[in-house]
Every structure is written in C-alpha cells, then in structure tokens.
Write a protein that holds these residues in place. Structure first.
Motif, PDB file in Angstrom:
ATOM      1  N   TYR A 180      -8.917  29.693 -85.473  1.00 52.90           N
ATOM      2  CA  TYR A 180      -9.448  28.469 -84.869  1.00 52.90           C
ATOM      3  C   TYR A 180     -10.925  28.668 -84.533  1.00 52.90           C
TER       4      TYR A 180
ATOM      5  N   ILE B  50      -7.142  22.118 -80.812  1.00 49.69           N
ATOM      6  CA  ILE B  50      -7.938  22.958 -79.928  1.00 49.69           C
ATOM      7  C   ILE B  50      -9.307  23.306 -80.495  1.00 49.69           C
ATOM      8  N   THR B  51      -9.566  22.970 -81.769  1.00 53.15           N
ATOM      9  CA  THR B  51     -10.897  23.198 -82.329  1.00 53.15           C
ATOM     10  C   THR B  51     -11.880  22.125 -81.880  1.00 53.15           C
ATOM     11  N   GLY B  52     -11.362  20.950 -81.502  1.00 53.86           N
ATOM     12  CA  GLY B  52     -12.236  19.853 -81.108  1.00 53.86           C
ATOM     13  C   GLY B  52     -12.924  19.160 -82.263  1.00 53.86           C
TER      14      GLY B  52
ATOM     15  N   ARG C 112     -10.303  25.520 -73.903  1.00 53.22           N
ATOM     16  CA  ARG C 112     -11.181  25.762 -75.052  1.00 53.22           C
ATOM     17  C   ARG C 112     -12.226  26.825 -74.716  1.00 53.22           C
TER      18      ARG C 112
ATOM     19  N   ASN D 264     -14.008  26.944 -82.516  1.00 50.48           N
ATOM     20  CA  ASN D 264     -14.288  25.958 -81.476  1.00 50.48           C
ATOM     21  C   ASN D 264     -15.552  25.191 -81.824  1.00 50.48           C
TER      22      ASN D 264
END
Length: 554
Positions: A305, A477-479, A445, A307
């Motif tokens: 992942y 959750i990576t946005g 995050r 962010n």
C-alpha cells in the motif's frame, strides 16, 4: 461479511536478486502453474462422525475492534466473532452458497419488475442470548448500519447494502423481505451474520466491541465462558440458550500468542493446530508424532500500500517509480523459499487466479522496470546526488516503510525492498512499530509504504472493488482515486449478470491500478499443522465450518 484485513506475515529471507521474469515466482518461470492452488485440505468429517466432548485450542484473541462490520476489524476479529455469533450463511470451499437451517428455515429469491426480492424466513426458535427474538429487525439493523446513508457509521463495506431499497416485515416478525434496486447476485454475502439491533446504534457499532465482548448480543452453539482481558485468552463453552445442533466440543480455547510462540506451543502439545506460515515453522512442525500437515489454496493476498496522502507519495510519478522498482518475483521467492510452492504473481485485488473470470490486471498496467523508474524520476525533477539518493528542491527522496514487530524475516523483506528502491535512487527509511499498532496505523494512515493482507470471506470478489479503490472509502487506505473513477467502479455493481460484471470489473480495475497506489505482491498457500483426528480444521478456501461441526473424529 467483507474482506478482512490482516497484518503482513513475513517469512524466510534471501538477498535481493534479479527477477526470473514477469509472472514467475519460482526458480524457473516455466515451472510456475497457470493458477494458484484452489485445493482444500481440512479433513472434512460429517457431524455424526465427530465425538462429543473434548477441547480444541489454537492461537488467537479478541482484536481491538471486535465488530467484523466495522472498518477497523481484522481477520482475527471475524474468526472470533463466528464462535459466539450467528453463522447464518456459509460457502463451500468452491463458493457454493449454504444456508444454515438453525437460522433460516426458508430462503426465496425472486425478480419482480427488474428488482430482486429476497425473503428470509427465520427459524421460529431463533433468539439472541438475551432473549430478543432473531427476526426481521436484525436484518434491518444490519442494513441500516452498513448502507452508507449515515456517515457516522464506520462501516467496512457499504457495497450491496446500498443497493437495498427496503427491509420490511413479511407475513410476521420472523420473516424479512429485502428489496434491491436491480439485481444483486452477491446478496448472500451481506447477511452471512447479522447484528443484534442494540449493537447497531451508531455508538455501539463503533465503540461497543472495542476491547470488549457482548455475548448477550450473540447467538449460536457456543458462548464466552471466560475472557482474560490481561492475557487475551478466551474460552468458549456450549451455549445453554442454543436451540440448534449441539456443539461437539466441550470447550474452544484461543490462547493469545505471537506466531513464533504459537509454533513452540504446538510442539509442546499446548495447541491442537497452528499456522505454518514459513519454511522455518513448517520445518519445526513437520513429522511431529500425531501431527499431519494440511495445505491448500488461499483466498489471502498480501499487497504493498502506498499512502497517496503522504507528502512524498502525493506525486504520482514517484508512486509509479516505486511500483516499477519492486521486483515482485523476488518478494515471492523470499516468502516461498523452502515451502516447495509456486504460483503466478497475483493480478487483481478482488479475484484469485483459481476463480472463473480472473484476469491479470496488474501485468496489463505495470511491469518490473527499474530503468523506466529512473526515467520517471528524472522527468519529475528528482536528481541523483553523490550518495546515489535523489533530491528535488533540496529535499532527499526518502520514503518510510512501516515494519510491524521485530521478526527477522520481516526485516529481511524490508531490506529487499530497500535494495530495490535504492537502485532507483530512493532511500527507504524503515519505521518499526508494534503489531498491536496495526489497526491504528491503517485507520490513521500513519505510513508511507505498508505491506498488509486481506482474506476474502466469500467468493464474490467483484463486490469489493470499491472498498479497495474508491476515493471516498475509509477502507481504501491508500487514499488514491478520483470521483470519476469512483463512478466507473460503482457502475460495475449495477450489472446483474455475474460474468458480465466480472468483465467490467477487470477493465475498471486496470484504470484503478493506474493510480499506482496499490500493488498485489503474493498470496501463497494456507498451511496448517494439525493434531490427527481434529475434524474440519485446515485450509478451507471459502468454507467457514460451522462451530458445531468442529471437533475430534470418533
């Protein structure tokens, strides 16, 4: 029940080496099978061939968030939940739907005017442990908490629930009539379990199960006998309020142990089964007297992942360069060394290579290409310094990698990633964190790069596309993502024909992967060491054996 998050399980380490070619995870690409294993191995045993009595002990505990519908719930929470709450709908290992007659005495599905209607008739005897009847209000409460109309609920997944237009009482309170807008083939995945109406208020949905259990709101053949909140150990005992088939075990015990300690406890006879996640643990348990190894396929997938909200990774060019620098083949070698196991590299977040309709969407979008990564960074203005690390506007290209625990094998995986990124001029800064911080790291995050996994709890992977990629989802959750992409993703959920839907999902997932914030790494086998005679425990794929069917063979 939706996909369930789990922390990365790191295994045997090797030094970073060159790739053996796209799609290969073994020493020779030609030895790699076309699909990952879809086999199940759990010693399936009929209920009447399991003896009454005995105890089954394994490693596990309540997680911070014990409500599996909550966005912060993990795989551990889902597994523990199923031992003292309703298991109303399950699936065979290959994904066929199974209705539990102890909860549903009848299920009817029809389409009227293009809209799907599902009528669930509850067993007249079905009650929650506090005496509240299990009826249509439990279905309504579960829908209300998960349909996304009230943003105060931190729901894991609203997909499917948001397609329901009404939940109404049928001929009496013991019948729920669910009406969808259009047709929703994966409807059964929405109500594999359900919430007590008291558990479905905003306050209770988010907070009641945080480091707490509510057996009074549960139902099933077992209930909580004891829970040591200091040690985390749990004992389930037969539920005196249960109306259905009696649980075969006297006790089901979870002992709160880390993976290494769990293997040692199994060797010492303290546990009856243990997950053998790597070559070293497999070596320790293989050949033990009275033990057998059960290994099959796995609806797990571990992914990297990125962010997109962190300052350095907000730049898409940097994210793409990171992904092009990651030699997934080498990461898989690290994970599978010593396991005598090969699989193709995973190509999707929502479908596995052993499932119908699967496409390798990752390879259609991205290749391991360190030279291209360097070009991406050159074009983005990141210049290589005398120390080999790039910089722009006086800032070094340093990216954090959050490593949970102090497992040396996890460190080696992080080290391999650091070596890969260094070739592109990126310095990987390894940030150590406790495994207990897992949920907080994701929900807050608090990472740049993070490896975590998901386990699919049902075969309807296409349903979860939005959970991974929609920009407005807490579960992403990576946005990353855009409103336009969100619209494309949600359109796939309105396709009634499952085959057509999967084709559309594959196309849209390729667009989502071009956000360069999510990179599937590996799946791997499910491998367990189990004491001989323990029935319905092991590698089950999509099957979740009912608690009353777990026990010791006669």
């Amino acid at each position: 029940m939706p996909v369930a998050l789990l922390a990365a399980i790191s295994v045997t380490a090797t030094a970073c080496q060159s790739s053996s070619g796209p799609g290969a995870t073994g020493s020779d690409a030609k030895d790699t099978p076309a699909a990952a294993s879809g086999a199940a191995d759990y010693h399936p045993t009929p209920y009447d061939r399991i003896r009454d009595g005995g105890t089954y002990t394994s490693a596990g505990t309540f997680d911070d968030q014990g409500n599996p519908f909550n966005v912060n719930a993990t795989l551990t929470a889902s597994r523990v939940w199923s031992w003292y709450n309703a298991d109303a709908i399950t699936y065979s290992p290959t994904g066929d739907v199974q209705y539990n007659p102890d909860y549903f005495s009848d299920v009817k599905v029809s389409v009227e005017g293009g809209d799907q209607k599902v009528t669930l008739t509850f067993n007249p005897k079905a009650v929650f442990n506090d005496g509240t009847p299990i009826d249509w209000t439990a279905i309504r409460a579960t829908w209300t908490a998960n349909n996304g109309s009230n943003k105060a609920y931190a729901a894991n997944s609203t997909d499917g629930y948001d397609r329901i237009t009404s939940v109404e009482k049928g001929r009496d309170a013991k019948q729920a009539v669910i009406t969808f807008k259009g047709v929703y083939p994966a409807w059964s995945s929405l109500f594999t379990t359900f919430l007590h109406p008291k558990a479905a208020t905003v306050e209770n949905f988010d907070k009641a199960y945080v480091k707490k259990a509510h057996p009074e709101w549960g139902a099933g053949p077992y209930t909580i006998g004891s829970w040591d909140t200091h040690s985390g150990n749990i004992t389930f005992v037969r539920n005196p309020e249960w109306w259905g088939r009696k649980g075969k075990l006297d006790k089901r015990v979870y002992v709160n142990l880390e993976s290494t300690a769990a293997v040692n406890a199994f060797k010492n006879g303290q546990l009856d089964s243990v997950s053998a996640v790597d070559a070293e643990s497999l070596k320790q348990v293989k050949g033990l007297k009275g033990t057998e190894i059960r290994r099959g396929g796995s609806p797990f997938e571990y992914s990297l992942y990125l962010n997109s909200k962190s300052p350095v990774l907000a730049d898409e060019a940097v994210r793409k360069a990171v992904e092009e620098s990651v030699d997934r083949t080498q990461i898989a070698k690290i994970q599978f060394q010593g396991l005598d196991y090969r699989e193709p590299l995973p190509g999707s977040a929502v479908l596995y290579s052993f499932q119908k309709g699967y496409q390798d969407n990752v390879s259609a979008v991205l290749a391991y290409a360190p030279a291209e990564a360097r070009k991406e960074l050159d074009a983005a203005g990141w210049k290589t310094g005398s120390d080999g690390i790039r910089a722009r506007n006086g800032r070094k290209l340093e990216i954090g990698y959050t490593l949970l625990g102090d497992d040396p094998l996890g460190k080696a995986t992080a080290g391999a990633l650091a070596a890969m990124l260094k070739q592109a001029g990126i310095r990987l800064v390894i940030d150590k964190a406790d495994e207990a911080d897992f949920a907080g790291i994701l929900s807050g995050r608090k990472f740049d790069l993070f490896v975590s996994g998901n386990r699919s709890m049902d075969p309807f992977g296409a349903r979860y596309l939005c959970d991974f990629y929609c920009s407005d989802r807490d579960s992403n959750i990576t946005g990353a993502g855009t409103p336009a992409l969100d619209k494309e993703i949600r359109a796939t959920g309105r396709i009634a024909d499952r085959d057509r839907q999967i084709t559309a999902v594959d196309k849209v997932e390729r667009d989502a992967l071009r956000q360069y914030a999510f990179l599937p790494l590996y799946s791997g086998p499910s491998t367990y060491a189990v004491k001989k005679g323990l029935a319905n425990v092991g590698a089950t794929i999509f099957y979740n054996p009912l608690p009353e069917t777990v026990g010791w063979e006669k």
